[in-house]
Write an enzyme that holds these catalytic residues in place. Sequence first.
Site, short mmCIF file in Angstrom:
data_model
loop_
_atom_site.label_atom_id
_atom_site.label_comp_id
_atom_site.label_asym_id
_atom_site.label_seq_id
_atom_site.Cartn_x
_atom_site.Cartn_y
_atom_site.Cartn_z
N THR A 82 -39.75 0.44 68.80
CA THR A 82 -38.76 1.18 69.59
C THR A 82 -39.42 1.90 70.75
OG1 THR A 82 -37.44 1.53 67.59
CG2 THR A 82 -36.97 2.94 69.48
N TYR A 145 -26.97 -2.94 63.55
CA TYR A 145 -25.59 -3.20 63.97
C TYR A 145 -24.75 -3.92 62.91
CZ TYR A 145 -21.58 -4.46 66.89
OH TYR A 145 -20.32 -4.61 67.38
N TYR A 171 -39.31 -1.08 57.80
CA TYR A 171 -39.00 0.03 58.71
C TYR A 171 -37.55 0.45 58.46
CZ TYR A 171 -38.58 2.57 63.20
OH TYR A 171 -38.38 3.51 64.18
N ARG A 176 -30.78 4.66 63.92
CA ARG A 176 -30.70 3.64 64.98
C ARG A 176 -30.02 2.35 64.50
NH1 ARG A 176 -33.54 4.00 69.83
NH2 ARG A 176 -34.87 5.84 70.05
N LYS A 199 -42.34 2.28 56.80
CA LYS A 199 -42.19 3.37 57.76
C LYS A 199 -40.85 4.02 57.47
CE LYS A 199 -41.73 4.62 62.64
NZ LYS A 199 -41.66 4.16 64.04
N ILE A 241 -46.53 6.93 61.57
CA ILE A 241 -46.43 6.08 62.76
C ILE A 241 -45.80 6.96 63.81
CG2 ILE A 241 -45.43 4.00 63.75
CD1 ILE A 241 -45.68 2.67 61.03
#
Length: 353
Positions: A82, A145, A171, A176, A199, A241
């Site tokens: 990202t 999404y 992740y 998001r 993560k 991270i």
Amino acid sequence: IVMWLSLTAGAAAFRPARTGAPLPLHGAPHSVMMSGIPLPAGSLVALVTPMHSDGKVDLPVLRELLRWHKSEGTNGIVILGTTGEASTLSAEEKREVMAATREEVGGVLPIVVGTGTIDTPSTIAATKQAKLFGADAALVVTPYYVKPSQRGLIEHFTQIADATELPLVLYNVPGRTGVDMSVETTIALSRHPMICGLKDATGDNTRVAPMRAICGDDFRLYSGEDAMAREYVLQGGDGVISVTANVAPAAVSKVMAAAAARDATAASSADANLASLHRDLFCEANPIPVKWALARMERAAGGIRSPLAALDLEFHGRVEAALQQANCIERTTAATSGSFGWPSRDLLLQGHL
């Protein structure tokens, strides 16, 4: 041969990953063994992709940043995530970034490449390509999404792990993606030999202890929230991270080392000057503030890709003050105290963090 030439076309700097002699271990003995360099404990930078003011990728500056991180004690490099604006880069640009990264730090620092996409076949293809370009692991975000179920997540990640020969770091960033991978799902996936870490960008540090207890010490647990990373590691995590490490790599590494040693006092002391950075690098959506900060430090031009726009003028003062507090730039008599309010939980859930 045709596939190899296609993958390397336009990335003249690329040299294949070394074969023969094993690569040196980084961060041993607390490292997860992989086909290349093992996943380290400590600070892994979620690296920006530097760009000119016109948005063109600045490969020479990328190389300078990589050399800087190597000298500052960063424990690992995460590219094309990202923070690296991977979703705005072309396939050719991604190949160039991977090639340059391998040229600069390959065999010295672990390279983790973001390969997650919205669908399983595309993620498999991206992960296979990352391995060809010398990655040591892939960072694979939950599909965004489409909001898969927990069973769908297990099937998605299992298919990727079965189809590729590159260790995976899961992740989880529900702010998001719109989907939260549960602790139970993470534990189930951790049993796959090619799934080696997580993560965790949920902002929920209560998850780390049960995952550590069940997944064991060989499964890497990384915080994805800079402001919460110190406590995450003190509770049993392996590192972070980090976005903050883009501008304060040595300082973040120092915090992580103290936390890993379970020295809460030293970790808190080392983290104190970074508190404003942890907050204000997210005053707008990542990576807008951190790219402005690197430009203010004169380490990059500050270019950013649409639909993101440059940091709004109203935030320049607070980010500059945070940089001064962290000793990233020279302090001035006009520096503010950095006492701006912390972002709300709603801001985190909206995906700014």
